[in-house]
Design a protein around this motif. Structure first.
Motif, PDB file in Angstrom:
ATOM      1  N   PHE A   1       0.828  -1.212   0.000  1.00  0.00           N
ATOM      2  CA  PHE A   1       0.000   0.000   0.000  1.00  0.00           C
ATOM      3  C   PHE A   1       0.864   1.265   0.000  1.00  0.00           C
ATOM      4  N   GLU A   2       1.965   1.232   0.741  1.00  0.00           N
ATOM      5  CA  GLU A   2       2.860   2.391   0.755  1.00  0.00           C
ATOM      6  C   GLU A   2       3.505   2.586  -0.619  1.00  0.00           C
ATOM      7  N   GLY A   3       3.835   1.474  -1.282  1.00  0.00           N
ATOM      8  CA  GLY A   3       4.458   1.556  -2.601  1.00  0.00           C
ATOM      9  C   GLY A   3       3.539   2.157  -3.648  1.00  0.00           C
ATOM     10  N   ILE A   4       2.234   1.832  -3.555  1.00  0.00           N
ATOM     11  CA  ILE A   4       1.288   2.352  -4.551  1.00  0.00           C
ATOM     12  C   ILE A   4       0.522   3.567  -4.022  1.00  0.00           C
ATOM     13  N   LYS A   5       0.933   4.020  -2.809  1.00  0.00           N
ATOM     14  CA  LYS A   5       0.331   5.224  -2.187  1.00  0.00           C
ATOM     15  C   LYS A   5      -1.195   5.098  -2.079  1.00  0.00           C
ATOM     16  N   HIS A   6      -1.660   3.995  -1.521  1.00  0.00           N
ATOM     17  CA  HIS A   6      -3.095   3.739  -1.369  1.00  0.00           C
ATOM     18  C   HIS A   6      -3.488   3.970   0.096  1.00  0.00           C
ATOM     19  N   GLN A   7      -4.031   5.151   0.380  1.00  0.00           N
ATOM     20  CA  GLN A   7      -4.297   5.539   1.765  1.00  0.00           C
ATOM     21  C   GLN A   7      -5.429   4.735   2.404  1.00  0.00           C
ATOM     22  N   LYS A   8      -6.447   4.385   1.631  1.00  0.00           N
ATOM     23  CA  LYS A   8      -7.539   3.574   2.202  1.00  0.00           C
ATOM     24  C   LYS A   8      -7.013   2.216   2.657  1.00  0.00           C
ATOM     25  N   GLY A   9      -6.171   1.620   1.807  1.00  0.00           N
ATOM     26  CA  GLY A   9      -5.584   0.330   2.185  1.00  0.00           C
ATOM     27  C   GLY A   9      -4.723   0.447   3.429  1.00  0.00           C
ATOM     28  N   LEU A  10      -3.936   1.521   3.517  1.00  0.00           N
ATOM     29  CA  LEU A  10      -3.115   1.750   4.713  1.00  0.00           C
ATOM     30  C   LEU A  10      -3.986   1.923   5.947  1.00  0.00           C
ATOM     31  N   ALA A  11      -5.117   2.603   5.777  1.00  0.00           N
ATOM     32  CA  ALA A  11      -6.028   2.814   6.909  1.00  0.00           C
ATOM     33  C   ALA A  11      -6.511   1.478   7.471  1.00  0.00           C
ATOM     34  N   VAL A  12      -6.913   0.568   6.576  1.00  0.00           N
ATOM     35  CA  VAL A  12      -7.431  -0.737   7.019  1.00  0.00           C
ATOM     36  C   VAL A  12      -6.317  -1.588   7.623  1.00  0.00           C
ATOM     37  N   ALA A  13      -5.142  -1.593   6.978  1.00  0.00           N
ATOM     38  CA  ALA A  13      -4.035  -2.428   7.464  1.00  0.00           C
ATOM     39  C   ALA A  13      -3.552  -1.971   8.837  1.00  0.00           C
ATOM     40  N   HIS A  14      -3.375  -0.656   9.018  1.00  0.00           N
ATOM     41  CA  HIS A  14      -2.946  -0.149  10.329  1.00  0.00           C
ATOM     42  C   HIS A  14      -4.018  -0.406  11.392  1.00  0.00           C
ATOM     43  N   LEU A  15      -5.279  -0.323  11.017  1.00  0.00           N
ATOM     44  CA  LEU A  15      -6.367  -0.620  11.962  1.00  0.00           C
ATOM     45  C   LEU A  15      -6.244  -2.048  12.486  1.00  0.00           C
ATOM     46  N   ASN A  16      -6.028  -2.988  11.577  1.00  0.00           N
ATOM     47  CA  ASN A  16      -5.939  -4.391  11.984  1.00  0.00           C
ATOM     48  C   ASN A  16      -4.657  -4.701  12.745  1.00  0.00           C
ATOM     49  N   LEU A  17      -3.562  -4.007  12.407  1.00  0.00           N
ATOM     50  CA  LEU A  17      -2.326  -4.186  13.165  1.00  0.00           C
ATOM     51  C   LEU A  17      -2.501  -3.641  14.585  1.00  0.00           C
ATOM     52  N   GLY A  18      -3.233  -2.543  14.707  1.00  0.00           N
ATOM     53  CA  GLY A  18      -3.567  -2.023  16.033  1.00  0.00           C
ATOM     54  C   GLY A  18      -4.368  -3.023  16.844  1.00  0.00           C
ATOM     55  N   ASN A  19      -5.288  -3.743  16.173  1.00  0.00           N
ATOM     56  CA  ASN A  19      -6.098  -4.749  16.871  1.00  0.00           C
ATOM     57  C   ASN A  19      -5.234  -5.876  17.433  1.00  0.00           C
ATOM     58  N   ILE A  20      -4.180  -6.253  16.700  1.00  0.00           N
ATOM     59  CA  ILE A  20      -3.275  -7.303  17.191  1.00  0.00           C
ATOM     60  C   ILE A  20      -2.572  -6.831  18.462  1.00  0.00           C
ATOM     61  N   TYR A  21      -2.032  -5.617  18.435  1.00  0.00           N
ATOM     62  CA  TYR A  21      -1.317  -5.109  19.611  1.00  0.00           C
ATOM     63  C   TYR A  21      -2.275  -4.876  20.783  1.00  0.00           C
TER      64      TYR A  21
ATOM     65  N   SER B   1       0.442   1.090  23.848  1.00  0.00           N
ATOM     66  CA  SER B   1       1.177   2.159  23.164  1.00  0.00           C
ATOM     67  C   SER B   1       1.286   1.885  21.665  1.00  0.00           C
ATOM     68  N   LEU B   2       1.638   0.639  21.285  1.00  0.00           N
ATOM     69  CA  LEU B   2       1.736   0.312  19.864  1.00  0.00           C
ATOM     70  C   LEU B   2       0.352   0.242  19.211  1.00  0.00           C
ATOM     71  N   ALA B   3      -0.634  -0.246  19.951  1.00  0.00           N
ATOM     72  CA  ALA B   3      -2.001  -0.276  19.415  1.00  0.00           C
ATOM     73  C   ALA B   3      -2.463   1.140  19.087  1.00  0.00           C
ATOM     74  N   LEU B   4      -2.230   2.072  20.016  1.00  0.00           N
ATOM     75  CA  LEU B   4      -2.643   3.459  19.827  1.00  0.00           C
ATOM     76  C   LEU B   4      -1.905   4.085  18.642  1.00  0.00           C
ATOM     77  N   PHE B   5      -0.619   3.756  18.498  1.00  0.00           N
ATOM     78  CA  PHE B   5       0.161   4.286  17.371  1.00  0.00           C
ATOM     79  C   PHE B   5      -0.467   3.881  16.042  1.00  0.00           C
ATOM     80  N   HIS B   6      -0.800   2.598  15.887  1.00  0.00           N
ATOM     81  CA  HIS B   6      -1.366   2.122  14.617  1.00  0.00           C
ATOM     82  C   HIS B   6      -2.787   2.622  14.408  1.00  0.00           C
ATOM     83  N   TYR B   7      -3.575   2.753  15.474  1.00  0.00           N
ATOM     84  CA  TYR B   7      -4.920   3.316  15.322  1.00  0.00           C
ATOM     85  C   TYR B   7      -4.846   4.760  14.821  1.00  0.00           C
ATOM     86  N   LYS B   8      -3.894   5.518  15.332  1.00  0.00           N
ATOM     87  CA  LYS B   8      -3.766   6.921  14.906  1.00  0.00           C
ATOM     88  C   LYS B   8      -3.248   7.015  13.476  1.00  0.00           C
ATOM     89  N   GLN B   9      -2.349   6.093  13.081  1.00  0.00           N
ATOM     90  CA  GLN B   9      -1.913   6.036  11.684  1.00  0.00           C
ATOM     91  C   GLN B   9      -3.097   5.723  10.770  1.00  0.00           C
TER      92      GLN B   9
END
Length: 653
Positions: A163-183, A190-198
């Motif tokens: 997503f970063e390579g193709i600059k797809h912000q919606k995809g980044l939003a979903v991926a960071h949301l789910n990574l936040g859920n793991i943390y 702290s890491l969960a909050l970081f990814h939720y804010k991203q």
């Protein structure tokens, strides 16, 4: 896309523009999405009927129904669409539909079916494409729900890279949301909050309202666990307002559950119960299995507090059955913890025992899954080495045949073979020596693990639990069982790590000492002090060096006489950047002569010395241990002190 509608008169092109617009608006405004779909259907009537057009209409309508939460209807349309794509042999379209079918089956709680369709979608996805990143993101959600957090995290990092390579912000939003859920699941706020804010930043930049609302919801949950009630409430109501505006029924159900959590913390149990029930009602209407499990568990917890254990057990057994059927391991563990308390409250000891046994088995299965992954990795390495050896053997046979054909080169070849044999001999010796060292290390690790899982300690713990049950103290038994299962899991996990954080080591010691306090009836106090120069989260130490000495103290030397409060003091001190001091003091009888010390020197103490010798060889020459009696002014023994010098290194969390 909208501009193209006004500048084209080609009906086929107009059809595709309207279907794409319906797809784009499905996350923004369902009414608008349906409007564009209706226009596409109207235009399709002027086109020659075809399987492709019918399949596309089914696909786009199925997507809207998926967002709307009508999963059964979405599944029917998407299954029809994928059959059409298969008959057309349209690989990319087939993969696109398969990915969305996976999403439907995930929402229905059918994880095996979901993974099957995600795997089908992977085959047709191009390297580095949006489609591939989206499939990785969707697969991560299934793996997360099944407790495979490492694999889930891997998929999300792969998705984020794309997503970063193709600059797809919606995809980044979903991926960071789910990574936040793991943390968040790992309780790393702290890491969960970081990814939720991203995620929130990317979602707001693209007006991606469903993900904006989910981030407010999750950020509110973290604030709630941190007792920041005002911030949590503001986040929850912001999320709910967006969800009601976009008719996001699944999001509304999640918001109701989180509002229930908020009122639960405030001890407003009537309001909490109301929101939990509303959440359950919506999740049941949607057929969202994970949501049903969580809401039912929350209702069970409320009913327990309201002293309605029978009603609580009905709700919890429903949640337990769903979690078991749909392989939601982490959710099942949470349900079992509450269910065990319910059965203990009803003095139904047989059911409480069975629930506890299932809880222990699940914790053990999570540990064994990690072990299985390591074993699979070693097996792959072994197979690779075996293939290399077979290739080497074939090469050697070819060399021998060459000798027979080219006799005039005998001396040269013999000399070459002789050098090769020396090299192979050295290599085999090296491998054998390494294998012996690895075997010795593995044996030491196993003996170390067995020493931590001391059968006497386990037997005494089981006896203590039985005592609590027999004396009609189910709360005490439940607390003891909870501490005991947590400690067993920590021992199994940490014994395989070379270094763990100081915070993890202290947590394990706290659990062990609390268990021993309960067992000995509060006959001793303990205190753990940590040098201010040591960062608990980043300072790594070898695990479980203190426990054998604490056990020796409790079993052989701590208790002097009745009426005297006994004490254990544990200190972690920074010696330098490479060494940490671990000091263990007790107020016991001490060691008066070598014979007594030898008598009480346990297997665990012997293994501790072996571990220190190993660390001294590979880590630091100053690693070691010494001990002494603690004397008062009159020279009488008033306790015993162990000083350990252990290596330390910076670790990541």
């Amino acid at each position: 896309m909208k501009n193209k509608l006004s500048i084209t008169s080609d009906n086929f092109q107009l059809f595709h523009i309207n279907t794409e617009l319906s797809f784009e608006y499905r996350d923004l405004n369902l009414d608008t999405a349906y409007m564009y779909l209706a226009d596409a259907k109207k235009i399709s009537q002027s086109l020659e009927p075809s399987i492709r057009i019918a399949s596309e209409l089914d696909f786009y309508e199925g997507n809207i129904l998926l967002v709307e939460g009508k999963y059964d209807s979405a599944r029917n349309l998407l299954r029809r669409a994928i059959n059409g794509a298969q008959s057309l042999n349209h690989t990319s379209f087939y993969g696109k539909i398969a990915n969305n079918l996976g999403m439907v089956y995930r929402r229905l709680g059918l994880s095996d079916s979901a993974l099957f369709f995600y795997s089908e979608a992977l085959v047709s996805a191009e390297t580095g494409s949006y489609a591939l990143a989206r499939i990785y993101t969707n697969m991560s959600m299934i793996l997360n729900s099944r407790g495979e957090l490492d694999s889930s995290s891997y998929c999300l990092h792969e998705a984020i890279t794309i997503f970063e390579g193709i600059k797809h912000q919606k995809g980044l939003a979903v991926a960071h949301l789910n990574l936040g859920n793991i943390y968040y699941k790992l309780e790393n706020d702290s890491l969960a909050l970081f990814h939720y804010k991203q995620s929130l930043m990317n979602a707001q930049a693209t007006d991606f309202k469903p993900v904006v609302s989910r981030n407010y919801l999750n950020i509110g949950s973290i604030y709630n666990t941190q007792n920041k009630t005002k911030e949590a409430k503001q986040s929850f109501y912001t999320a709910l307002e967006i969800q009601q505006d976009t008719k996001d029924r699944s999001g509304i159900a999640a918001s109701y559950r989180n509002l229930g959590d908020l009122y639960f913390v405030e001890e407003n149990y009537d309001s909490a119960q109301y929101y939990y029930k509303e959440s359950l009602r919506l999740f049941e209407e949607l057929g969202n299995v994970e949501g049903i499990i969580r809401a039912s568990r929350s209702i069970g917890e409320i009913l327990m507090l309201l002293d309605k254990p029978n009603d609580a057990i009905m709700a919890l057994e429903k949640a337990r059955e769903l979690a078991y059927t749909h392989k939601q391991i982490h959710e099942e563990l949470k349900v079992l913890a509450v269910l065990k308390k319910g059965y203990l409250k009803l003095k139904n000891l047989d059911s409480a025992y069975l629930v506890g046994e299932r809880e222990y088995m699940l914790n053990d299965s999570i540990f064994r899954q990690k072990s299985h992954d390591k074993i699979a990795e070693l097996q792959t390495k072994y197979e690779t080495e075996k293939k290399d050896q077979e290739i080497g053997n074939l090469n050697q046979q070819a060399a021998i045949q060459s000798l027979e054909i080219n006799k005039q080169r005998n001396q040269m070849i013999i000399g070459g073979l002789f050098a090769t044999m020396i090299l192979v001999g050295w290599f085999l010796y090296y491998r054998q020596d390494r294998a012996q060292k690895e075997k010795a290390s593995a044996e030491l690790q196993q003996r170390f693990l067995r020493s931590q899982l001391n059968p006497h300690f386990i037997f005494n713990s089981m006896t203590a639990i039985q005592h609590y049950l027999e004396t009609h103290d189910p709360e005490g038994a439940s607390h003891y069982m909870g501490l005991f299962s947590t400690l067993m899991r920590q021992i199994l996990e940490n014994s395989r790590q070379e270094f763990i954080s100081l915070a993890e080591e202290v947590s394990m010691l706290e659990n062990y000492l609390q268990l021993q306090q309960m067992r000995f009836g509060e006959q001793f106090d303990y205190k753990i002090d940590i040098d201010e120069e040591l960062d608990e989260d980043y300072a790594g130490v070898p695990p479980m060096f203190a426990q054998p000495f604490i056990e020796n103290s409790l079993e052989h030397g701590l208790f002097r006489e009745e009426g005297v409060q006994n004490r254990i003091q544990i200190n972690f001190k920074k010696i330098n950047d490479h060494l940490v001091g671990l000091e263990i003091e007790d107020s016991g009888v001490g060691v008066k002569e070598e014979k007594a010390m030898t008598k009480h020197k346990s297997l665990a103490t012997k293994i501790t010395n072996e571990r220190l010798n190993n660390l001294r060889t590979v880590k630091h020459a100053q690693v070691g241990m010494d001990s002494e009696n603690i004397l008062n002014e009159l020279g009488d023994t008033r306790g015993y002190r162990i000083n350990l010098r252990l290596p330390t290194q910076l670790i990541s969390i």
